[in-house]
Design a protein around this motif. Structure first.
Motif, mmCIF file in Angstrom:
data_model
loop_
_atom_site.group_PDB
_atom_site.id
_atom_site.type_symbol
_atom_site.label_atom_id
_atom_site.label_comp_id
_atom_site.label_asym_id
_atom_site.label_seq_id
_atom_site.Cartn_x
_atom_site.Cartn_y
_atom_site.Cartn_z
ATOM 1 N N LYS A 51 0.833 -1.202 0.000
ATOM 2 C CA LYS A 51 0.000 0.000 0.000
ATOM 3 C C LYS A 51 0.875 1.264 0.000
ATOM 4 C CE LYS A 51 -4.231 1.635 2.265
ATOM 5 N NZ LYS A 51 -5.072 1.420 1.117
ATOM 6 N N ASP A 52 1.914 1.256 0.840
ATOM 7 C CA ASP A 52 2.827 2.402 0.881
ATOM 8 C C ASP A 52 3.562 2.552 -0.439
ATOM 9 O OD1 ASP A 52 2.088 2.987 3.424
ATOM 10 O OD2 ASP A 52 3.799 1.993 4.377
ATOM 11 N N SER A 53 3.938 1.432 -1.023
ATOM 12 C CA SER A 53 4.659 1.465 -2.287
ATOM 13 C C SER A 53 3.790 2.068 -3.394
ATOM 14 C CB SER A 53 5.094 0.049 -2.673
ATOM 15 O OG SER A 53 5.710 0.060 -3.938
ATOM 16 N N ALA A 54 2.502 1.658 -3.393
ATOM 17 C CA ALA A 54 1.584 2.178 -4.419
ATOM 18 C C ALA A 54 1.425 3.685 -4.269
ATOM 19 C CB ALA A 54 0.237 1.490 -4.304
ATOM 20 N N LYS A 55 1.394 4.170 -3.030
ATOM 21 C CA LYS A 55 1.217 5.604 -2.774
ATOM 22 C C LYS A 55 2.393 6.405 -3.319
ATOM 23 C CE LYS A 55 -0.441 6.490 1.270
ATOM 24 N NZ LYS A 55 -0.482 6.651 2.738
ATOM 25 N N MET A 56 3.564 5.791 -3.359
ATOM 26 C CA MET A 56 4.755 6.521 -3.793
ATOM 27 C C MET A 56 5.024 6.361 -5.283
ATOM 28 S SD MET A 56 5.424 7.927 -0.997
ATOM 29 C CE MET A 56 6.967 8.744 -1.356
ATOM 30 N N SER A 57 4.094 5.739 -6.018
ATOM 31 C CA SER A 57 4.277 5.560 -7.454
ATOM 32 C C SER A 57 3.781 6.790 -8.200
ATOM 33 C CB SER A 57 3.514 4.316 -7.937
ATOM 34 O OG SER A 57 4.012 3.175 -7.328
ATOM 35 N N PHE A 58 4.573 7.840 -8.162
ATOM 36 C CA PHE A 58 4.201 9.050 -8.882
ATOM 37 C C PHE A 58 5.442 9.606 -9.569
ATOM 38 C CE2 PHE A 58 6.210 12.093 -6.047
ATOM 39 C CZ PHE A 58 6.292 11.402 -4.849
ATOM 40 N N THR A 59 5.202 10.541 -10.490
ATOM 41 C CA THR A 59 6.316 11.111 -11.244
ATOM 42 C C THR A 59 6.391 12.616 -10.997
ATOM 43 O OG1 THR A 59 4.944 11.632 -13.161
ATOM 44 C CG2 THR A 59 5.897 9.416 -13.074
ATOM 45 N N GLN A 60 7.471 13.197 -11.469
ATOM 46 C CA GLN A 60 7.620 14.651 -11.351
ATOM 47 C C GLN A 60 6.537 15.355 -12.161
ATOM 48 O OE1 GLN A 60 9.594 16.027 -9.178
ATOM 49 N NE2 GLN A 60 8.721 18.021 -9.704
ATOM 50 N N ALA A 61 6.078 14.719 -13.243
ATOM 51 C CA ALA A 61 5.000 15.302 -14.044
ATOM 52 C C ALA A 61 3.702 15.389 -13.237
ATOM 53 C CB ALA A 61 4.773 14.463 -15.302
ATOM 54 N N ASP A 62 3.459 14.380 -12.396
ATOM 55 C CA ASP A 62 2.273 14.408 -11.526
ATOM 56 C C ASP A 62 2.378 15.566 -10.530
ATOM 57 O OD1 ASP A 62 1.187 12.050 -12.659
ATOM 58 O OD2 ASP A 62 2.473 10.827 -11.384
ATOM 59 N N VAL A 63 3.559 15.702 -9.940
ATOM 60 C CA VAL A 63 3.779 16.775 -8.952
ATOM 61 C C VAL A 63 3.606 18.150 -9.614
ATOM 62 C CG1 VAL A 63 5.481 17.847 -7.427
ATOM 63 C CG2 VAL A 63 5.312 15.345 -7.556
ATOM 64 N N LYS A 64 4.178 18.292 -10.796
ATOM 65 C CA LYS A 64 4.076 19.562 -11.520
ATOM 66 C C LYS A 64 2.624 19.879 -11.859
ATOM 67 C CE LYS A 64 5.792 21.896 -15.699
ATOM 68 N NZ LYS A 64 6.550 21.710 -16.965
ATOM 69 N N PHE A 65 1.885 18.845 -12.248
ATOM 70 C CA PHE A 65 0.472 19.035 -12.584
ATOM 71 C C PHE A 65 -0.311 19.505 -11.353
ATOM 72 C CE2 PHE A 65 -3.815 17.277 -12.384
ATOM 73 C CZ PHE A 65 -4.399 17.853 -13.503
ATOM 74 N N MET A 66 -0.131 18.821 -10.236
ATOM 75 C CA MET A 66 -0.865 19.178 -9.020
ATOM 76 C C MET A 66 -0.531 20.607 -8.588
ATOM 77 S SD MET A 66 -2.732 16.561 -8.149
ATOM 78 C CE MET A 66 -2.843 14.817 -8.585
ATOM 79 N N THR A 67 0.743 20.925 -8.610
ATOM 80 C CA THR A 67 1.186 22.254 -8.189
ATOM 81 C C THR A 67 0.591 23.330 -9.097
ATOM 82 O OG1 THR A 67 3.268 21.298 -7.411
ATOM 83 C CG2 THR A 67 3.221 23.680 -7.753
#
Length: 229
Positions: A51-67
């Motif tokens: 579950k923790d591993s799945a939560k950390m499956s993101f990319t810099q593109a995801d972070v940039k999009f959210m921001t």
């Protein structure tokens, strides 16, 4: 290879069933402790690790999009807050109120997404037409170059409009603003490896669907206004 995959998958299903069963039964800590076995403890540990591993499956593109989308949404709040005091029609006021409610919720969801993944979270401050956003304690201004974001002069033009002229300008600019958000979602989905995180995918998908629907609604409203002039 197939046997190994099946074995892992079967094991993971057992883990999910085990944890779900534990939650459904609302077992007390004492009960859980009493029923614990090395095998169950191992399965539960595996479940939470996955579950923790799945939560950390993101990319810099995801972070940039959210921001970026947080900032993009924040300007929609600035625009929508003008409706009641600028003599907007009841229909436009209802639309503006709906945009405020929806985008405030989405901003909170995106901030939570970033916070949960230990990423910098944009902080928003709105004072009339002045939108201040900070990221890691520093001014975040690059959002102003995003598609659909209004230049300060256009915000001031909107703020100066009244009644039917406000309605027209609000609809015109909000259509552009929403189209910019839809573009951002499409750009995210076109980026390799992005939006694989389940929560990020659902957030982006919801934004896309909601804003496309509102664009169509606003186009009809604007068309009706222009024909009645």
């Amino acid at each position: 290879m197939m046997n190994i995959s099946n074995s892992l998958w079967g094991r993971f299903i057992l883990v999910v069933l085990f944890v779900a069963g534990m939650a459904a039964c609302k077992s007390t800590e004492n009960t859980k402790t009493a029923s614990s076995t090395p095998e169950k403890d191992s399965l539960e540990e595996l479940y939470w690790a996955r579950k923790d591993s799945a939560k950390m499956s993101f990319t810099q593109a995801d972070v940039k999009f959210m921001t970026g989308m947080i900032a993009h949404h924040a300007q929609a709040l600035v625009m929508s807050r003008l409706a009641p005091k600028n003599g907007a029609s009841q229909q436009v006021q209802t639309l503006a109120a709906r945009i405020i409610n929806a985008q405030k919720d989405e901003i909170q969801s995106m901030q939570k997404w970033l916070r949960t993944r230990e990423q910098p979270v944009p902080q928003i401050e709105i004072n009339g037409l002045i939108l201040s956003i900070t990221l890691d304690g520093k001014p975040y201004t690059s959002y102003r170059k995003m598609r659909g974001v209004l230049a300060q002069e256009k915000l001031e033009e909107l703020a100066a409009a009244r009644n039917k002229e406000f309605d027209k300008l609000f609809l015109k600019y909000m259509i552009q603003h929403h189209a910019g958000a839809v573009y951002m979602v499409e750009n995210l989905f076109d980026t390799d490896g992005a939006a694989q995180d389940n929560r990020a995918f659902r957030l982006a998908s919801d934004i896309q669907v909601d804003q496309r629907t509102e664009i169509e609604r606003m186009r009809l409203m604007l068309d009706k206004l222009q024909k009645s002039s």
